[in-house]
Design a protein around this motif. Structure first.
Motif, PDB file in Angstrom:
ATOM      1  N   ALA A 295     -47.683  48.145   7.255  1.00  0.00           N
ATOM      2  CA  ALA A 295     -47.082  47.116   8.103  1.00  0.00           C
ATOM      3  C   ALA A 295     -46.792  45.841   7.326  1.00  0.00           C
ATOM      4  CB  ALA A 295     -48.004  46.809   9.286  1.00  0.00           C
ATOM      5  N   GLY A 296     -47.686  45.501   6.399  1.00  0.00           N
ATOM      6  CA  GLY A 296     -47.501  44.286   5.616  1.00  0.00           C
ATOM      7  C   GLY A 296     -46.333  44.355   4.650  1.00  0.00           C
ATOM      8  N   ARG A 297     -45.842  45.559   4.367  1.00  0.00           N
ATOM      9  CA  ARG A 297     -44.715  45.727   3.444  1.00  0.00           C
ATOM     10  C   ARG A 297     -43.374  45.810   4.174  1.00  0.00           C
ATOM     11  NH1 ARG A 297     -46.553  47.666  -1.622  1.00  0.00           N
ATOM     12  NH2 ARG A 297     -48.812  48.019  -1.653  1.00  0.00           N
ATOM     13  N   MET A 298     -43.409  45.718   5.493  1.00  0.00           N
ATOM     14  CA  MET A 298     -42.183  45.882   6.278  1.00  0.00           C
ATOM     15  C   MET A 298     -41.810  44.576   6.979  1.00  0.00           C
ATOM     16  SD  MET A 298     -43.011  49.493   8.217  1.00  0.00           S
ATOM     17  CE  MET A 298     -43.185  51.048   7.334  1.00  0.00           C
ATOM     18  N   ARG A 299     -40.522  44.330   7.098  1.00  0.00           N
ATOM     19  CA  ARG A 299     -40.077  43.177   7.877  1.00  0.00           C
ATOM     20  C   ARG A 299     -40.233  43.462   9.368  1.00  0.00           C
ATOM     21  NH1 ARG A 299     -34.411  40.707   6.536  1.00  0.00           N
ATOM     22  NH2 ARG A 299     -35.229  39.326   8.152  1.00  0.00           N
ATOM     23  N   THR A 300     -39.954  44.684   9.770  1.00  0.00           N
ATOM     24  CA  THR A 300     -40.174  45.108  11.151  1.00  0.00           C
ATOM     25  C   THR A 300     -41.071  46.337  11.140  1.00  0.00           C
ATOM     26  OG1 THR A 300     -39.134  46.015  13.140  1.00  0.00           O
ATOM     27  CG2 THR A 300     -37.995  46.375  11.055  1.00  0.00           C
ATOM     28  N   GLN A 301     -41.993  46.394  12.065  1.00  0.00           N
ATOM     29  CA  GLN A 301     -42.984  47.474  12.087  1.00  0.00           C
ATOM     30  C   GLN A 301     -42.639  48.542  13.128  1.00  0.00           C
ATOM     31  OE1 GLN A 301     -43.962  44.070  12.186  1.00  0.00           O
ATOM     32  NE2 GLN A 301     -44.047  44.200   9.952  1.00  0.00           N
ATOM     33  N   ARG A 302     -41.388  48.588  13.541  1.00  0.00           N
ATOM     34  CA  ARG A 302     -40.991  49.526  14.586  1.00  0.00           C
ATOM     35  C   ARG A 302     -41.230  50.997  14.218  1.00  0.00           C
ATOM     36  NH1 ARG A 302     -35.509  46.436  16.807  1.00  0.00           N
ATOM     37  NH2 ARG A 302     -36.641  45.042  18.247  1.00  0.00           N
ATOM     38  N   PRO A 303     -40.946  51.429  12.973  1.00  0.00           N
ATOM     39  CA  PRO A 303     -41.248  52.835  12.647  1.00  0.00           C
ATOM     40  C   PRO A 303     -42.725  53.180  12.830  1.00  0.00           C
ATOM     41  CG  PRO A 303     -39.798  51.877  10.989  1.00  0.00           C
ATOM     42  CD  PRO A 303     -40.250  50.745  11.848  1.00  0.00           C
ATOM     43  N   LEU A 304     -43.597  52.226  12.556  1.00  0.00           N
ATOM     44  CA  LEU A 304     -45.030  52.477  12.714  1.00  0.00           C
ATOM     45  C   LEU A 304     -45.414  52.560  14.191  1.00  0.00           C
ATOM     46  CD1 LEU A 304     -46.441  50.139   9.923  1.00  0.00           C
ATOM     47  CD2 LEU A 304     -46.152  52.620   9.850  1.00  0.00           C
ATOM     48  N   VAL A 305     -44.773  51.759  15.028  1.00  0.00           N
ATOM     49  CA  VAL A 305     -45.021  51.852  16.466  1.00  0.00           C
ATOM     50  C   VAL A 305     -44.657  53.246  16.965  1.00  0.00           C
ATOM     51  CG1 VAL A 305     -44.310  51.010  18.742  1.00  0.00           C
ATOM     52  CG2 VAL A 305     -44.729  49.380  16.885  1.00  0.00           C
ATOM     53  N   VAL A 306     -43.492  53.733  16.536  1.00  0.00           N
ATOM     54  CA  VAL A 306     -43.064  55.076  16.939  1.00  0.00           C
ATOM     55  C   VAL A 306     -44.049  56.123  16.437  1.00  0.00           C
ATOM     56  CG1 VAL A 306     -41.255  56.820  16.678  1.00  0.00           C
ATOM     57  CG2 VAL A 306     -40.633  54.416  17.028  1.00  0.00           C
ATOM     58  N   LEU A 346     -53.807  44.752  15.599  1.00  0.00           N
ATOM     59  CA  LEU A 346     -54.447  43.586  14.986  1.00  0.00           C
ATOM     60  C   LEU A 346     -53.559  42.962  13.916  1.00  0.00           C
ATOM     61  CD1 LEU A 346     -58.073  45.007  14.760  1.00  0.00           C
ATOM     62  CD2 LEU A 346     -57.287  43.176  16.268  1.00  0.00           C
ATOM     63  N   THR A 347     -52.831  43.796  13.188  1.00  0.00           N
ATOM     64  CA  THR A 347     -51.913  43.273  12.168  1.00  0.00           C
ATOM     65  C   THR A 347     -50.761  42.512  12.800  1.00  0.00           C
ATOM     66  OG1 THR A 347     -52.472  45.157  10.743  1.00  0.00           O
ATOM     67  CG2 THR A 347     -50.521  43.887  10.151  1.00  0.00           C
ATOM     68  N   LEU A 348     -50.255  42.998  13.937  1.00  0.00           N
ATOM     69  CA  LEU A 348     -49.171  42.300  14.623  1.00  0.00           C
ATOM     70  C   LEU A 348     -49.603  40.901  15.062  1.00  0.00           C
ATOM     71  CD1 LEU A 348     -47.587  45.134  16.819  1.00  0.00           C
ATOM     72  CD2 LEU A 348     -46.615  44.055  14.774  1.00  0.00           C
ATOM     73  N   ILE A 349     -50.869  40.751  15.441  1.00  0.00           N
ATOM     74  CA  ILE A 349     -51.365  39.420  15.811  1.00  0.00           C
ATOM     75  C   ILE A 349     -51.199  38.462  14.636  1.00  0.00           C
ATOM     76  CG2 ILE A 349     -53.450  38.102  16.367  1.00  0.00           C
ATOM     77  CD1 ILE A 349     -54.401  40.523  17.990  1.00  0.00           C
ATOM     78  N   VAL A 350     -51.541  38.933  13.452  1.00  0.00           N
ATOM     79  CA  VAL A 350     -51.456  38.091  12.257  1.00  0.00           C
ATOM     80  C   VAL A 350     -49.998  37.876  11.837  1.00  0.00           C
ATOM     81  CG1 VAL A 350     -52.114  37.902   9.833  1.00  0.00           C
ATOM     82  CG2 VAL A 350     -53.748  38.802  11.490  1.00  0.00           C
ATOM     83  N   LEU A 351     -49.213  38.953  11.790  1.00  0.00           N
ATOM     84  CA  LEU A 351     -47.838  38.864  11.297  1.00  0.00           C
ATOM     85  C   LEU A 351     -46.919  38.086  12.237  1.00  0.00           C
ATOM     86  CD1 LEU A 351     -47.273  42.483   9.906  1.00  0.00           C
ATOM     87  CD2 LEU A 351     -47.900  40.415   8.648  1.00  0.00           C
ATOM     88  N   ARG A 352     -47.174  38.142  13.526  1.00  0.00           N
ATOM     89  CA  ARG A 352     -46.321  37.430  14.477  1.00  0.00           C
ATOM     90  C   ARG A 352     -46.730  35.962  14.631  1.00  0.00           C
ATOM     91  NH1 ARG A 352     -44.121  41.903  14.099  1.00  0.00           N
ATOM     92  NH2 ARG A 352     -43.430  40.648  12.332  1.00  0.00           N
ATOM     93  N   SER A 353     -47.819  35.556  13.961  1.00  0.00           N
ATOM     94  CA  SER A 353     -48.298  34.173  14.044  1.00  0.00           C
ATOM     95  C   SER A 353     -47.822  33.387  12.834  1.00  0.00           C
ATOM     96  CB  SER A 353     -49.825  34.141  14.102  1.00  0.00           C
ATOM     97  OG  SER A 353     -50.308  34.885  15.208  1.00  0.00           O
ATOM     98  N   GLY A 354     -47.381  32.162  13.067  1.00  0.00           N
ATOM     99  CA  GLY A 354     -46.897  31.341  11.968  1.00  0.00           C
ATOM    100  C   GLY A 354     -47.996  30.633  11.204  1.00  0.00           C
ATOM    101  N   ASP A 355     -49.176  30.504  11.812  1.00  0.00           N
ATOM    102  CA  ASP A 355     -50.273  29.802  11.157  1.00  0.00           C
ATOM    103  C   ASP A 355     -51.591  30.287  11.747  1.00  0.00           C
ATOM    104  OD1 ASP A 355     -50.703  28.351  13.638  1.00  0.00           O
ATOM    105  OD2 ASP A 355     -48.992  27.106  13.065  1.00  0.00           O
ATOM    106  N   ALA A 356     -52.699  29.768  11.179  1.00  0.00           N
ATOM    107  CA  ALA A 356     -54.026  30.211  11.606  1.00  0.00           C
ATOM    108  C   ALA A 356     -54.335  29.809  13.039  1.00  0.00           C
ATOM    109  CB  ALA A 356     -55.090  29.641  10.662  1.00  0.00           C
ATOM    110  N   VAL A 357     -53.845  28.641  13.455  1.00  0.00           N
ATOM    111  CA  VAL A 357     -54.087  28.177  14.821  1.00  0.00           C
ATOM    112  C   VAL A 357     -53.457  29.139  15.817  1.00  0.00           C
ATOM    113  CG1 VAL A 357     -53.715  26.309  16.457  1.00  0.00           C
ATOM    114  CG2 VAL A 357     -54.171  25.780  14.060  1.00  0.00           C
TER     115      VAL A 357
END
Length: 418
Positions: A295-306, A346-357
């Protein structure tokens, strides 16, 4: 020679600047992060262990207290319910007291809850479950914010590490609970209480981090006030991430509660069903490690969702059509899909967030709604099974959950920020 100016070291708990001594300690800790990594791994090992230790012993616990089947199901459902309720207060506690102190307190509370649950009282059994669920909720919610803050360039790989450790801990504990009970003289109380040692070990690893990162001179000072942050509860993308978290949690907790029963209701022996269930937990580690890294290597994680929803749906369909004949295959498909789905959520929570807050707030939202939704899954599946006398309708309903998860997951996986 040009030098780069570095931003101040903010806490994951929002607009809090640590004291100068605390900031220096934080920089030193990140320059040599072995202690922090050990703390993250040990905390992660505890995130499901206390839940997994109960399931193999529910029969003995029910017999000891004379619990009905409904009351027995609450032994595992109460902690899951408080995973959601505890997540409501976790972001506020992080902002008020700091991430590291709250993580330390959560580990101490977890150890205490495990010991309380092992006391010879039905009230202590449920009360300890409340403490355990609340403590794990704090760990679940604050960890993504800490990772976003301290490892912003390695967020996906660090999420892979801690989700893999979380599932590995649950697998080992689930497999060891019954042998440990036998080794300790047939005492389920001693088997449950033993795992408080794991929480105590993790707490010891976090104690020096609290002292290093914050210093002994106080929590810190407020940063210069900024414009009020947009509420994640008003973001469509945040709701999509949240619903994906909730729906994948629901299908996982239905399996945790009922997979062995589905096998035994179709004629499989209890021992064989237990082994296959343990295999399902073990193979989840593969998905939990691999999917966040991808997921961290992709701009969009849609293939992984599928991919993860297709694996889970295929496994559930197999349980409905040929549960015993293909048990090992369905367990493998479900395991990789389950582990991959929780790692992806859990990765989407991090990747979709712009900062730690934002990561901390989104984590709190996703896990509050997600675990409240998940707590209803096992009870609903059991009620439908009792009403219909078959596992076909409950599994069809879970397949509908998979379809809904696919829809919201494709939206949550697009390249955007909350």
């Amino acid at each position: 020679m040009r030098t780069e100016s570095r931003p101040p070291v903010l806490g994951a708990e929002a607009d809090v600047l640590p004291s100068p001594r605390g900031a220096a300690g934080r920089r030193a800790l990140l320059a040599h992060p072995a202690l922090l990594l050990v703390g993250i791994v040990l905390a992660s090992l505890n995130m499901r262990a206390a839940l997994a230790s109960v399931s193999p012993l529910v029969g003995e616990i029910a017999a000891a207290f004379g619990l009905s089947s409904t009351a027995s199901s609450l032994v595992t459902s109460v902690p899951v319910l408080f995973l959601g309720l505890g997540a409501l207060v976790a972001p506020w506690l992080g902002r008020r007291f700091g991430t590291e102190p709250v993580l330390l307190a959560a580990l101490v509370l977890l150890g205490a809850g495990i010991l309380v649950r092992a006391l010879p009282s039905v009230y202590a059994l449920y009360g300890g479950g409340v403490l355990v669920g609340t403590a794990i909720a704090l760990l679940n919610v604050l960890m993504p914010g800490l990772i976003k803050r301290d490892f912003p360039d390695r967020a996906a790989s660090m999420t892979s590490l801690y989700t893999g450790a979380m599932i590995a801990g649950a697998t080992v504990v689930a497999a060891a609970s019954v042998p440990l009970e036998e080794a300790l003289g047939g005492s389920w109380e001693a088997s449950l209480g033993f795992w408080s040692l794991l929480a105590a070990l993790a707490a010891l690893a976090w104690l020096p981090q609290v002292l290093i990162a914050r210093g002994r001179t106080g929590h810190g000072v407020r940063a210069v006030p900024a414009a009020p942050a947009r509420s994640v509860w008003r973001s469509a993308l945040a709701w999509q991430v949240t619903l994906f978290m909730g729906l994948q949690s629901l299908w996982s907790y239905v399996l945790i509660a009922w997979m062995p029963t589905i096998f035994t209701d179709h004629g499989m022996s209890r021992s064989t069903a237990g082994v296959i269930f343990a295999f399902n937990n073990l193979i989840q580690v593969a998905g939990a490690f691999a999917v966040p890294l991808l997921a961290g290597r992709m701009r969009t994680q849609r293939p992984l969702v599928v991919l993860v929803t297709a694996l889970v749906a295929a496994g559930y369909a197999g349980l409905m059509t040929a549960p015993v004949q293909g048990a090992w295959l369905w367990s493998a498909l479900l395991g990789v899909g389950q582990g991959g789905a929780v790692g992806l959520a859990l990765t989407l929570i991090v990747l979709r967030s712009g900062d730690a807050v934002t990561a901390s707030r989104l984590s709190g939202m996703a896990q509050t709604v997600g675990y409240l939704l998940a707590a209803a899954g096992p009870l609903a599946a059991g009620a439908v099974h009792q009403a219909t006398g078959s596992w076909t309708v409950p599994i069809v309903l879970v397949l509908c959950v998979c379809a809904a998860a696919l829809g919201v997951g494709l939206l949550a996986a697009r390249d955007a920020k909350v």
